[in-house]
Design a protein around this motif. Sequence first.
Motif, PDB file in Angstrom:
ATOM      1  N   MET A 177      35.957 118.571  75.003  1.00 27.48           N
ATOM      2  CA  MET A 177      35.856 117.053  74.855  1.00 27.48           C
ATOM      3  C   MET A 177      36.567 116.394  76.163  1.00 27.48           C
ATOM      4  SD  MET A 177      38.555 114.578  72.196  1.00 27.48           S
ATOM      5  CE  MET A 177      37.075 113.537  71.472  1.00 27.48           C
ATOM      6  N   ARG A 178      35.855 115.377  76.632  1.00 27.71           N
ATOM      7  CA  ARG A 178      36.604 114.659  77.875  1.00 27.71           C
ATOM      8  C   ARG A 178      36.946 113.251  77.395  1.00 27.71           C
ATOM      9  NH1 ARG A 178      34.904 117.454  83.062  1.00 27.71           N
ATOM     10  NH2 ARG A 178      36.130 116.131  83.944  1.00 27.71           N
ATOM     11  N   LEU A 179      38.051 113.045  78.048  1.00 31.99           N
ATOM     12  CA  LEU A 179      38.711 111.762  77.615  1.00 31.99           C
ATOM     13  C   LEU A 179      37.878 110.635  78.701  1.00 31.99           C
ATOM     14  CD1 LEU A 179      42.480 112.298  77.148  1.00 31.99           C
ATOM     15  CD2 LEU A 179      40.616 112.063  75.453  1.00 31.99           C
ATOM     16  N   LYS A 180      37.662 109.354  78.245  1.00 26.07           N
ATOM     17  CA  LYS A 180      36.860 108.454  79.106  1.00 26.07           C
ATOM     18  C   LYS A 180      37.723 106.957  79.016  1.00 26.07           C
ATOM     19  CE  LYS A 180      32.933 106.269  80.467  1.00 26.07           C
ATOM     20  NZ  LYS A 180      31.424 105.871  80.300  1.00 26.07           N
ATOM     21  N   ASP A 181      38.576 106.477  80.001  1.00 29.12           N
ATOM     22  CA  ASP A 181      39.087 105.204  79.825  1.00 29.12           C
ATOM     23  C   ASP A 181      37.936 104.052  79.437  1.00 29.12           C
ATOM     24  OD1 ASP A 181      41.266 103.524  80.194  1.00 29.12           O
ATOM     25  OD2 ASP A 181      40.497 102.931  82.199  1.00 29.12           O
ATOM     26  N   GLY A 182      38.400 103.568  78.166  1.00 26.64           N
ATOM     27  CA  GLY A 182      37.432 102.404  77.870  1.00 26.64           C
ATOM     28  C   GLY A 182      36.710 102.550  76.383  1.00 26.64           C
ATOM     29  N   ASP A 183      36.490 103.939  76.142  1.00 28.36           N
ATOM     30  CA  ASP A 183      35.780 104.524  75.037  1.00 28.36           C
ATOM     31  C   ASP A 183      36.600 103.833  73.688  1.00 28.36           C
ATOM     32  OD1 ASP A 183      33.979 105.731  76.464  1.00 28.36           O
ATOM     33  OD2 ASP A 183      34.588 107.794  75.812  1.00 28.36           O
ATOM     34  N   PHE A 184      35.763 103.833  72.873  1.00 23.15           N
ATOM     35  CA  PHE A 184      36.488 103.168  71.538  1.00 23.15           C
ATOM     36  C   PHE A 184      36.236 104.343  70.560  1.00 23.15           C
ATOM     37  CE2 PHE A 184      35.196  99.453  73.817  1.00 23.15           C
ATOM     38  CZ  PHE A 184      36.203  98.464  73.606  1.00 23.15           C
TER      39      PHE A 184
END
Length: 63
Positions: free
Chosen positions: A1-8
């Motif tokens: 899993m990769r974190l992405k700023d702005g995902d909900f």
Amino acid sequence: MRLKDGDFYTNVMTNKVYKLNEDDDGSWYLSMRDEEGYHQTSKTSGRDMIKSLEGFYKKAKDS
């Protein structure tokens, strides 16, 4: 899993939608704004955020 700023992400227990945010120091937190005001989880490392997301949230579908 990769974190992405702005995902909900949706909390599976409350069904509330939160936005994933990264601050300038590389810490991660979830935030939401509703009629009761602004809510923010405590800031944590990327690794701990991934554990939290995998355990209590599901990614919201893109609109």
